[in-house]
Write a protein that holds these residues in place. Structure first.
Motif, PDB file in Angstrom:
ATOM      1  N   ALA A  17       0.932  -1.211   0.029  1.00 33.95           N
ATOM      2  CA  ALA A  17       0.127   0.101   0.038  1.00 33.95           C
ATOM      3  C   ALA A  17       0.822   1.261   0.061  1.00 33.95           C
ATOM      4  O   ALA A  17       0.582   2.421  -0.779  1.00 33.95           O
ATOM      5  CB  ALA A  17      -1.160  -0.111   1.200  1.00 33.95           C
ATOM      6  N   LEU A  18       1.808   1.163   0.727  1.00 35.41           N
ATOM      7  CA  LEU A  18       3.015   2.368   0.934  1.00 35.41           C
ATOM      8  C   LEU A  18       3.584   2.615  -0.577  1.00 35.41           C
ATOM      9  O   LEU A  18       3.546   3.716  -0.967  1.00 35.41           O
ATOM     10  CB  LEU A  18       4.107   2.107   1.987  1.00 35.41           C
ATOM     11  CG  LEU A  18       3.432   2.188   3.268  1.00 35.41           C
ATOM     12  CD1 LEU A  18       4.671   2.031   4.283  1.00 35.41           C
ATOM     13  CD2 LEU A  18       2.933   3.848   3.405  1.00 35.41           C
ATOM     14  N   ILE A  19       3.980   1.570  -1.407  1.00 30.56           N
ATOM     15  CA  ILE A  19       4.664   1.698  -2.788  1.00 30.56           C
ATOM     16  C   ILE A  19       3.690   2.191  -3.768  1.00 30.56           C
ATOM     17  O   ILE A  19       3.932   3.142  -4.293  1.00 30.56           O
ATOM     18  CB  ILE A  19       5.084   0.298  -3.012  1.00 30.56           C
ATOM     19  CG1 ILE A  19       6.359  -0.059  -2.106  1.00 30.56           C
ATOM     20  CG2 ILE A  19       5.596   0.389  -4.605  1.00 30.56           C
ATOM     21  CD1 ILE A  19       6.920  -1.320  -2.449  1.00 30.56           C
ATOM     22  N   ALA A  20       2.262   1.767  -3.511  1.00 31.84           N
ATOM     23  CA  ALA A  20       1.335   1.882  -4.592  1.00 31.84           C
ATOM     24  C   ALA A  20       0.931   3.672  -4.089  1.00 31.84           C
ATOM     25  O   ALA A  20       0.803   4.396  -4.924  1.00 31.84           O
ATOM     26  CB  ALA A  20      -0.094   1.238  -4.331  1.00 31.84           C
ATOM     27  N   ILE A  22       2.902   5.914  -3.048  1.00 30.68           N
ATOM     28  CA  ILE A  22       4.245   6.905  -3.612  1.00 30.68           C
ATOM     29  C   ILE A  22       3.994   6.837  -5.203  1.00 30.68           C
ATOM     30  O   ILE A  22       4.164   8.006  -5.624  1.00 30.68           O
ATOM     31  CB  ILE A  22       5.613   6.091  -3.200  1.00 30.68           C
ATOM     32  CG1 ILE A  22       5.932   6.118  -1.676  1.00 30.68           C
ATOM     33  CG2 ILE A  22       6.540   6.784  -3.974  1.00 30.68           C
ATOM     34  CD1 ILE A  22       6.876   5.406  -0.979  1.00 30.68           C
ATOM     35  N   PHE A  23       3.658   5.777  -5.708  1.00 28.30           N
ATOM     36  CA  PHE A  23       3.413   5.900  -7.106  1.00 28.30           C
ATOM     37  C   PHE A  23       2.270   6.940  -7.711  1.00 28.30           C
ATOM     38  O   PHE A  23       2.603   7.698  -8.823  1.00 28.30           O
ATOM     39  CB  PHE A  23       3.436   4.315  -7.946  1.00 28.30           C
ATOM     40  CG  PHE A  23       4.794   3.765  -8.074  1.00 28.30           C
ATOM     41  CD1 PHE A  23       5.759   4.143  -8.864  1.00 28.30           C
ATOM     42  CD2 PHE A  23       4.855   2.692  -7.464  1.00 28.30           C
ATOM     43  CE1 PHE A  23       6.874   3.570  -8.895  1.00 28.30           C
ATOM     44  CE2 PHE A  23       5.972   1.879  -7.660  1.00 28.30           C
ATOM     45  CZ  PHE A  23       7.189   2.316  -8.405  1.00 28.30           C
ATOM     46  N   ILE A  24       1.351   6.764  -6.888  1.00 27.45           N
ATOM     47  CA  ILE A  24       0.136   7.745  -7.302  1.00 27.45           C
ATOM     48  C   ILE A  24       0.245   8.818  -6.830  1.00 27.45           C
ATOM     49  O   ILE A  24      -0.009   9.685  -7.718  1.00 27.45           O
ATOM     50  CB  ILE A  24      -1.032   7.035  -6.235  1.00 27.45           C
ATOM     51  CG1 ILE A  24      -1.537   5.581  -6.881  1.00 27.45           C
ATOM     52  CG2 ILE A  24      -2.326   8.195  -6.513  1.00 27.45           C
ATOM     53  CD1 ILE A  24      -2.648   4.930  -6.213  1.00 27.45           C
ATOM     54  N   LEU A  25       1.161   9.393  -5.874  1.00 27.51           N
ATOM     55  CA  LEU A  25       1.343  10.822  -5.770  1.00 27.51           C
ATOM     56  C   LEU A  25       2.341  11.240  -6.396  1.00 27.51           C
ATOM     57  O   LEU A  25       2.207  12.548  -6.917  1.00 27.51           O
ATOM     58  CB  LEU A  25       2.037  10.708  -4.149  1.00 27.51           C
ATOM     59  CG  LEU A  25       1.002  10.466  -2.880  1.00 27.51           C
ATOM     60  CD1 LEU A  25       1.619  10.459  -1.697  1.00 27.51           C
ATOM     61  CD2 LEU A  25       0.022  11.718  -3.030  1.00 27.51           C
TER      62      LEU A  25
END
Length: 156
Positions: A17-20, A22-25
């Protein structure tokens, strides 16, 4: 035992969830464009336009071999570079004349510039100032290469 399964699964889900996030932001923030420090004045624009014009003229005027900086130092290097069988510059000779009847009469012509075709051989005669180049080969040379030969005589 249930705790042993749920705890690693929860940690893996939290990391994903943290990696996702970061990519979305990173996708949502538009890339910042660099602003020029200042606009050029009309006088500066005119100078830049003239410099660009001069650069374009120089690129057209200086042939490709001149940009590289390679100029052969003698008849042997010139013959190898352009594939000549015979080259004569002043009294310096390199190679052998092809066996064609009467070719000698063409080599003694007093011309500033000539490109002759005898059977399947090309004869080039170029005279610049007091220097004279005679070359015999199989290849037709284009305009820029002929100019290269003229410049070559200037550098000797």
């Amino acid at each position: 035992m249930l705790l042993q399964i749920w705890l690693p699964a929860a940690i893996v889900a939290l990391i994903a969830a943290l990696i996702a996030a970061i990519f979305i932001l990173n996708r949502r923030s538009p890339p910042q464009q660099q602003q020029p420090l200042r606009a050029y004045t009309p006088g500066e624009q005119e100078i830049l336009n003239q410099l660009a014009y001069i650069r374009d003229r120089l690129e057209k005027f200086i042939p490709p071999y001149g940009r590289v900086g390679y100029i052969p130092s003698n008849a042997a290097e010139l013959a190898q570079l352009l594939g000549f069988h015979y080259v004569k510059i002043g009294q310096e000779e390199y190679g052998n004349l092809p066996e064609i009847n009467g070719i000698e009469q063409y080599l003694d012509l007093d011309l500033d510039e000539a490109q002759l075709k005898i059977k399947d051989k090309y004869i080039y005669i170029i005279k610049k100032n007091d220097k004279r180049l005679v070359a015999v080969g199989d290849t037709y040379l284009d305009y820029l290469t002929i100019k290269f030969l003229e410049d070559f005589l200037s550098y000797l």
